[in-house]
Design a protein around this motif. Structure first.
Motif, PDB file in Angstrom:
ATOM      1  N   ILE A 200     -78.719  10.459  67.863  1.00 21.36           N
ATOM      2  CA  ILE A 200     -77.848  10.229  69.020  1.00 21.36           C
ATOM      3  C   ILE A 200     -77.849   8.742  69.369  1.00 21.36           C
ATOM      4  O   ILE A 200     -76.791   8.146  69.585  1.00 21.36           O
ATOM      5  N   ALA A 201     -79.022   8.138  69.428  1.00 18.54           N
ATOM      6  CA  ALA A 201     -79.128   6.708  69.755  1.00 18.54           C
ATOM      7  C   ALA A 201     -78.384   5.862  68.733  1.00 18.54           C
ATOM      8  O   ALA A 201     -77.716   4.888  69.075  1.00 18.54           O
ATOM      9  N   GLU A 202     -78.451   6.252  67.461  1.00 18.79           N
ATOM     10  CA  GLU A 202     -77.736   5.536  66.394  1.00 18.79           C
ATOM     11  C   GLU A 202     -76.227   5.627  66.600  1.00 18.79           C
ATOM     12  O   GLU A 202     -75.510   4.636  66.500  1.00 18.79           O
ATOM     13  N   MET A 203     -75.724   6.846  66.915  1.00 21.83           N
ATOM     14  CA  MET A 203     -74.293   7.016  67.129  1.00 21.83           C
ATOM     15  C   MET A 203     -73.833   6.283  68.384  1.00 21.83           C
ATOM     16  O   MET A 203     -72.743   5.719  68.415  1.00 21.83           O
ATOM     17  N   LYS A 204     -74.668   6.295  69.404  1.00 21.06           N
ATOM     18  CA  LYS A 204     -74.332   5.666  70.676  1.00 21.06           C
ATOM     19  C   LYS A 204     -74.189   4.158  70.511  1.00 21.06           C
ATOM     20  O   LYS A 204     -73.300   3.545  71.105  1.00 21.06           O
ATOM     21  N   GLY A 205     -75.041   3.565  69.700  1.00 18.30           N
ATOM     22  CA  GLY A 205     -74.958   2.131  69.445  1.00 18.30           C
ATOM     23  C   GLY A 205     -74.961   1.317  70.718  1.00 18.30           C
ATOM     24  O   GLY A 205     -75.734   1.590  71.634  1.00 18.30           O
ATOM     25  N   ASP A 206     -74.079   0.343  70.802  1.00 15.92           N
ATOM     26  CA  ASP A 206     -74.060  -0.535  71.970  1.00 15.92           C
ATOM     27  C   ASP A 206     -73.188   0.002  73.103  1.00 15.92           C
ATOM     28  O   ASP A 206     -73.036  -0.653  74.124  1.00 15.92           O
ATOM     29  N   SER A 207     -72.639   1.198  72.949  1.00 15.39           N
ATOM     30  CA  SER A 207     -71.798   1.725  74.024  1.00 15.39           C
ATOM     31  C   SER A 207     -72.613   1.968  75.287  1.00 15.39           C
ATOM     32  O   SER A 207     -72.067   2.007  76.379  1.00 15.39           O
ATOM     33  N   ALA A 208     -73.933   2.096  75.148  1.00 17.66           N
ATOM     34  CA  ALA A 208     -74.784   2.333  76.308  1.00 17.66           C
ATOM     35  C   ALA A 208     -74.804   1.138  77.250  1.00 17.66           C
ATOM     36  O   ALA A 208     -75.117   1.280  78.426  1.00 17.66           O
ATOM     37  N   VAL A 209     -74.447  -0.044  76.765  1.00 20.30           N
ATOM     38  CA  VAL A 209     -74.492  -1.219  77.638  1.00 20.30           C
ATOM     39  C   VAL A 209     -73.178  -1.426  78.382  1.00 20.30           C
ATOM     40  O   VAL A 209     -73.092  -2.291  79.233  1.00 20.30           O
ATOM     41  N   ARG A 210     -72.156  -0.636  78.072  1.00 17.56           N
ATOM     42  CA  ARG A 210     -70.893  -0.748  78.798  1.00 17.56           C
ATOM     43  C   ARG A 210     -71.065  -0.283  80.233  1.00 17.56           C
ATOM     44  O   ARG A 210     -71.863   0.593  80.520  1.00 17.56           O
ATOM     45  N   ASP A 211     -70.302  -0.854  81.113  1.00 12.08           N
ATOM     46  CA  ASP A 211     -70.387  -0.503  82.513  1.00 12.08           C
ATOM     47  C   ASP A 211     -68.980  -0.461  83.089  1.00 12.08           C
ATOM     48  O   ASP A 211     -68.188  -1.364  82.842  1.00 12.08           O
ATOM     49  N   ILE A 212     -68.681   0.555  83.885  1.00 11.48           N
ATOM     50  CA  ILE A 212     -67.333   0.655  84.442  1.00 11.48           C
ATOM     51  C   ILE A 212     -67.005  -0.524  85.337  1.00 11.48           C
ATOM     52  O   ILE A 212     -65.850  -0.884  85.505  1.00 11.48           O
TER      53      ILE A 212
END
Length: 171
Positions: free
Chosen positions: A109-121
């Protein structure tokens, strides 16, 4: 989760992947496609979530917890249907479920998520367009996070164009 399910599970929980479907994150949809079990709680499996039904989570076994019997097996054939109030069904199920670590899956999951976790609305561009993320964020700020936001999505034909309408109500 679906748009209508946002807020039912803490957004900051590491097991919360976020929204799926055509309005969600691509990596969440990929995770669903790779899953071996889906537990759908109170969702309709509509086309905005599943995309092509012929290819939707083909390898996954599916458990559908739903209060409306008419929604079970309506769009997606499930392996088990548990009809009833979601809270009551989950309360009955939880004592029989053993907690297991899923390090390999969580790593995937962390691999698929990649850097999208750092996006912020909050960092979405303010170009004068009204983004749903901005509206919900502003409601959250104005209410100190103490609002219940109910959403619904529909479509209408306007000439030759199709318009998607999202309604947000603070209760």
């Amino acid at each position: 989760m679906t748009l209508l399910g946002i807020g039912c599970f803490p957004a900051n929980d590491p097991l919360n992947l976020g929204m799926m479907g055509m309005h969600g994150e691509a990596w969440v949809n990929h995770a669903i496609q790779e899953a071996d079990l889906l537990i759908a709680v109170g969702m309709r499996f509509d086309d905005r979530v599943t995309g092509d039904l012929r290819t939707y989570a083909k390898s996954a076994r599916k458990i559908h917890i739903e209060i409306d019997r008419a929604e079970v097996n309506k769009n997606v054939k499930v392996d088990a249907a548990l009809v009833g109030d979601a809270r009551e069904v989950l309360e009955q199920l939880l004592p029989s479920i053993d907690k297991k670590e899923r390090a390999v899956w969580q790593s995937r999951i962390a691999e698929m998520k990649g850097d999208s976790a750092v996006r912020d609305i909050q960092s979405l561009p303010d170009t004068g367009h009204l983004y749903a993320a901005h509206v919900i964020n502003d409601l959250w700020k104005e209410t100190g996070g103490d609002a219940i936001v109910v959403t619904d999505v529909g479509s209408t034909k306007c000439g030759k164009r199709s318009i998607t309408i999202t309604t947000v109500r603070a209760l």
